[in-house]
Structure formats: structure tokens, C-alpha cells
Design a protein around this motif. Structure first.
Motif, short mmCIF file in Angstrom:
data_model
loop_
_atom_site.label_atom_id
_atom_site.label_comp_id
_atom_site.label_asym_id
_atom_site.label_seq_id
_atom_site.Cartn_x
_atom_site.Cartn_y
_atom_site.Cartn_z
N GLY A 41 -25.54 -37.58 -2.38
CA GLY A 41 -25.29 -38.06 -0.81
C GLY A 41 -26.22 -38.84 -0.02
O GLY A 41 -27.19 -39.57 -0.95
N GLN A 42 -26.43 -38.98 1.09
CA GLN A 42 -27.26 -39.79 1.67
C GLN A 42 -28.83 -39.83 1.64
O GLN A 42 -29.43 -40.63 1.84
CB GLN A 42 -27.09 -39.65 3.42
N LEU A 43 -29.07 -38.59 1.41
CA LEU A 43 -30.77 -38.43 0.85
C LEU A 43 -31.07 -39.38 -0.33
O LEU A 43 -32.12 -39.60 -0.33
CB LEU A 43 -30.93 -36.98 0.86
N THR A 44 -30.21 -39.71 -1.10
CA THR A 44 -30.49 -40.57 -2.23
C THR A 44 -31.11 -41.95 -1.88
O THR A 44 -31.59 -42.76 -2.66
CB THR A 44 -29.55 -40.50 -3.35
N ILE A 45 -30.92 -42.32 -0.46
CA ILE A 45 -31.19 -43.79 -0.17
C ILE A 45 -32.23 -43.39 0.99
O ILE A 45 -32.69 -44.33 1.60
CB ILE A 45 -30.11 -44.54 0.46
N THR A 46 -32.93 -42.53 0.79
CA THR A 46 -34.06 -42.00 1.95
C THR A 46 -35.21 -41.80 0.98
O THR A 46 -35.20 -41.16 -0.17
CB THR A 46 -33.68 -40.78 2.54
N THR A 47 -36.14 -42.55 1.27
CA THR A 47 -37.62 -42.42 0.71
C THR A 47 -38.21 -41.27 0.69
O THR A 47 -37.94 -40.30 0.04
CB THR A 47 -38.43 -43.39 0.82
N GLU A 48 -39.03 -41.22 1.93
CA GLU A 48 -40.04 -39.76 2.08
C GLU A 48 -39.08 -38.73 3.07
O GLU A 48 -38.63 -39.31 3.93
CB GLU A 48 -41.16 -40.23 2.83
N VAL A 49 -39.08 -37.68 2.47
CA VAL A 49 -38.48 -36.63 3.58
C VAL A 49 -39.58 -35.62 3.89
O VAL A 49 -40.21 -34.96 3.01
CB VAL A 49 -37.34 -35.46 2.69
N GLU A 50 -39.79 -35.59 5.12
CA GLU A 50 -40.91 -34.82 5.51
C GLU A 50 -40.76 -33.65 6.48
O GLU A 50 -41.64 -32.69 6.54
CB GLU A 50 -42.25 -35.45 6.19
N ASN A 51 -39.31 -33.50 6.56
CA ASN A 51 -38.98 -32.51 7.67
C ASN A 51 -38.28 -31.22 7.06
O ASN A 51 -37.62 -30.79 7.86
CB ASN A 51 -38.29 -33.22 9.01
N TYR A 52 -38.10 -31.32 5.84
CA TYR A 52 -37.57 -30.29 5.33
C TYR A 52 -38.49 -28.89 4.86
O TYR A 52 -39.51 -29.25 4.24
CB TYR A 52 -36.77 -30.26 3.88
N PRO A 53 -38.22 -27.58 5.41
CA PRO A 53 -39.14 -26.80 5.29
C PRO A 53 -39.44 -26.49 3.70
O PRO A 53 -38.49 -26.63 2.82
CB PRO A 53 -38.56 -25.53 5.74
N GLY A 54 -40.72 -26.11 3.31
CA GLY A 54 -40.90 -25.76 2.04
C GLY A 54 -41.64 -26.93 1.17
O GLY A 54 -42.00 -26.74 0.00
N TYR A 55 -41.64 -28.08 1.87
CA TYR A 55 -42.35 -29.33 1.04
C TYR A 55 -43.57 -29.72 1.69
O TYR A 55 -43.18 -30.81 2.50
CB TYR A 55 -41.36 -30.32 0.73
N PRO A 56 -44.60 -29.07 1.85
CA PRO A 56 -45.70 -29.28 2.73
C PRO A 56 -46.27 -30.76 2.64
O PRO A 56 -46.62 -31.48 3.62
CB PRO A 56 -46.90 -28.29 2.53
N GLU A 57 -46.07 -31.35 1.32
CA GLU A 57 -46.58 -32.62 1.24
C GLU A 57 -45.62 -33.89 1.02
O GLU A 57 -45.61 -34.86 0.95
CB GLU A 57 -47.05 -32.78 -0.43
N ASP A 282 -20.10 -32.20 10.84
CA ASP A 282 -21.17 -31.99 11.88
C ASP A 282 -21.57 -33.25 12.28
O ASP A 282 -22.24 -34.07 11.56
CB ASP A 282 -22.36 -31.15 11.21
N ASN A 283 -21.04 -33.64 13.55
CA ASN A 283 -21.25 -34.78 14.19
C ASN A 283 -22.48 -34.92 14.97
O ASN A 283 -22.83 -35.58 15.96
CB ASN A 283 -20.24 -35.41 14.78
N ILE A 284 -23.19 -33.67 15.24
CA ILE A 284 -23.92 -33.47 16.12
C ILE A 284 -25.66 -33.44 15.41
O ILE A 284 -26.43 -34.13 15.93
CB ILE A 284 -24.07 -32.06 17.02
N TYR A 285 -26.02 -32.63 14.29
CA TYR A 285 -27.08 -32.64 14.03
C TYR A 285 -27.43 -33.58 12.84
O TYR A 285 -28.46 -34.19 12.75
CB TYR A 285 -27.52 -30.93 13.62
N ARG A 286 -26.81 -33.58 11.91
CA ARG A 286 -26.58 -34.29 10.63
C ARG A 286 -27.95 -34.38 9.89
O ARG A 286 -28.69 -35.35 9.60
CB ARG A 286 -26.43 -35.73 11.05
N GLN A 287 -28.64 -33.32 9.60
CA GLN A 287 -29.88 -32.96 9.29
C GLN A 287 -29.59 -32.46 7.91
O GLN A 287 -28.71 -31.60 7.50
CB GLN A 287 -30.88 -32.25 9.94
N ALA A 288 -30.64 -32.69 6.80
CA ALA A 288 -30.41 -31.93 5.45
C ALA A 288 -30.53 -30.46 5.50
O ALA A 288 -29.87 -29.62 5.02
CB ALA A 288 -31.58 -32.35 4.61
N VAL A 289 -31.42 -30.02 6.60
CA VAL A 289 -31.72 -28.27 6.65
C VAL A 289 -30.28 -27.95 7.12
O VAL A 289 -29.90 -26.70 6.79
CB VAL A 289 -32.87 -28.12 7.34
#
Length: 314
Positions: A41-57, A282-289
Motif C-alpha cells: 500500500g501507500q506506506l511503500t512510497i513513504t520513507t521514514e515512519v516515526e509515528n507508529y508505536p513500537g518503533y522508537p527509532e 476511512d476518509n477521516i484519519y488515514r493513518q497506518a495505526v
């Protein structure tokens, strides 16, 4: 090839589809998942993901989706390449047709086909995608703290993105095609009240400038034809998203923008045995989490539906 039967079929990958697969597989449903034309999906064209819980780095989008996929595989999900191009929801069971010739008959179906960002259609925009060009300020705005950025769009989404970026960035240009905005009055007032937002009316983008990363944008005034350039490091396109739901429109209730309508507090659609999760509904939040959360909900709803069906038959 040929016809197969399954208890649970998942259409589409990404956080929603893979999470649904983890839950469905652990419940013993032996799900089959078709990844669609953009596996992950769309995350494959996103470089850095910093707002998904569980990935502190932080983590890259493609690596995160590989982790999700491997977790779904670990519990026995049958993950396949393939794009579902036709459905028949007149069952149950329901039938789907895959571009490679597969025909699957499923007792339950989880839709997680996601949505695609609308783009301006510029070569430079695509070339610099993830190199300063983004379609999600909440996802990527953090990387542009203290910088100058531009937002393209005139609706509520664009106004929200501009307001969000104004808290992080030094300067936000809002590029508006006409002499008015489509955004609600309250959002227009919010944008106009922020000192570091400059609205460029009657303006279109001719080109995003920069070789390896965004350095600016060449603009044209739609009334005078006059061209100008702005120096920016981030270019955010906020002209809307299109849910990937066209193949379902003959069977499922969709809203005016094409998002699948689900029952409140549930992932159930208007068709028995068909559930929808992630950005397709979901047309409101559209976040990975939030997509992952709704994928979990869809799998639990499907599991309960199948259990109730078996009890009724028994």
C-alpha cells in the motif's frame, strides 16, 4: 488456476490487510490474501515512519510492511501476488476474480484496498516523491521543522495540513487555484489567522524544482500568466484521495467520494459476510495505526460472523 474455496479472503495489503491476516490466521480461518497492484500500500512510497508505536527509532515504510507481511505469513496466511479486478457479492459465498485467472469463492471477505492520493500529474512531482514531495503532512511534516514548505489545495484537507505545518515550519505557502477556497468557513479563518501562512490565490504549480530533493516550485498566476518561483524544502499535495473501491460499486454502499460505508462501530458493510477496513472506508484519519486497528476489527467481525453461521447451520 481455477476455482478455490476459502473461509476468509482478504483483498489488499497494507496495515489493514496484513493486520486482518494476522488475526484471521491466528483464529484458524486460513486466510488467503491478494496483495493488489501496490503490495504494502501507500506506506511503500513513504520513507521514514516515526509515528507508529513500537518503533522508537523509526522505520522505513517498505521495511515496516515487510515486517507486517512476515508476521501474517508466520501464522499461515496464504499471501499471493495478484489484483482482484471483479467481484460477485450475490452470495454468500461470494466470488472474486483475480487478474491471473484465479477464481476464489469465500465465506467471508475483508476489503483493505486502501486509497490513492490524487496528484497534480507533474513529472517533477513524481520524481521527487518522498524526497520532499508528500501527500500527508501528519505523516511527514515533522521532517520539515523550521523549514519553508508549500501546500497545494483549497479544501478542508489542505487547510488542515497548512495549519498543522504552520506549527512546525517557518513559512507555509498555500497554493490555491482560484480566488476562493472550498474549505469550510471555520478552516478558512484558521488559515488566514496564522501569521506564517501566505495564501497564493489564482495560482497553479508548473514544476517542483530540485534535482535530488525539493528546492523550490515554479508557479504561474492563472489570471495574469505571470510566472514566479518560491524557495521551499517541502511540497505537500492536498487535493484529496481516491479510495480504491470501483470494483465494489455494484454491490456495496459507497459515499459520494467512493469510500465504503460501514455500520457504526463495526466493519460490516451492507452485504452479509463482507467487511471493510483501512483507507477504503476511512476518509477521516488515514493513518497506518488506525488502518491496522480497523484490520483487527474486520478479522474479529469476520470470525464472529463465520462462528454464528456455523452455529445456525449446526
Amino acid at each position: 488456476m481455477g476455482k478455490e474455496k476459502t473461509k476468509c479472503l482478504i483483498i489488499g495489503s497494507g496495515p489493514a490487510g496484513y493486520t486482518a491476516a494476522v488475526y484471521a490466521a491466528r483464529a484458524g480461518l486460513k486466510p488467503i490474501l491478494y496483495q493488489g497492484d501496490q503490495p504494502g500500500g501507500q506506506l511503500t512510497i513513504t520513507t521514514e515512519v516515526e509515528n507508529y508505536p513500537g518503533y522508537p527509532e523509526g522505520i522505513t515504510g517498505p521495511q515496516m510492511m515487510t515486517d507486517f507481511m512476515n508476521q501474517a505469513k508466520r501464522f499461515g496466511t496464504d499471501i499471493r501476488f495478484g489484483y482482484v479486478n471483479k467481484v460477485d457479492f450475490s452470495g454468500p459465498p461470494h466470488t472474486v476474480y483475480v487478474d491471473n485467472g484465479d477464481v476464489i469463492e469465500a465465506d467471508s471477505i475483508i476489503i483493505s484496498t486502501g486509497a490513492s492520493a490524487k496528484w497534480l500529474g507533474l513529472e517533477s512531482e513524481q520524481r521527487l516523491n518522498s524526497k520532499g514531495v508528500s501527500a500527508c503532512a501528519v505523516c511527514d511534516g515533522f521532517f520539515f521543522r523550521g523549514m519553508d514548505v508549500a501546500v497545494v489545495g483549497a479544501g478542508d484537507t489542505a487547510a488542515e495540513e497548512a495549519s498543522y505545518l504552520a506549527k512546525l515550519c517557518k513559512k507555509v505557502y498555500m497554493i490555491v487555484r482560484r480566488d476562493e477556497m472550498r474549505a469550510s468557513l471555520i478552516m478558512q479563518k484558521r488559515v488566514q489567522s496564522l501569521e506564517n501562512i501566505e495564501i497564493l490565490w489564482n495560482t497553479s504549480t508548473e514544476e517542483v524544482l530540485g534535482k535530488d530533493e525539493v528546492e523550490g516550485a515554479r508557479l504561474v498566476n492563472n489570471v495574469t500568466g505571470e510566472k514566479s518561483e518560491i524557495a521551499i524544502q517541502g511540497f505537500f499535495v492536498a487535493i484529496g484521495h481516491k479510495p480504491n473501491t470501483d470494483i465494489f460499486k455494484d454491490y456495496l454502499d459507497l459515499d459520494s467520494s467512493g469510500y465504503i460505508i460501514t455500520e457504526k462501530g463495526s466493519t460490516r458493510t451492507n452485504v452479509e459476510g463482507v467487511f471493510a477496513s483501512g483507507d477504503a472506508q476511512d476518509n477521516i484519519y488515514r493513518q497506518a495505526v488506525t488502518a491496522a486497528g480497523s484490520g483487527c476489527m474486520a478479522a474479529l467481525d469476520a470470525e464472529r460472523y463465520l462462528a454464528e453461521k456455523e452455529l445456525a447451520v449446526g
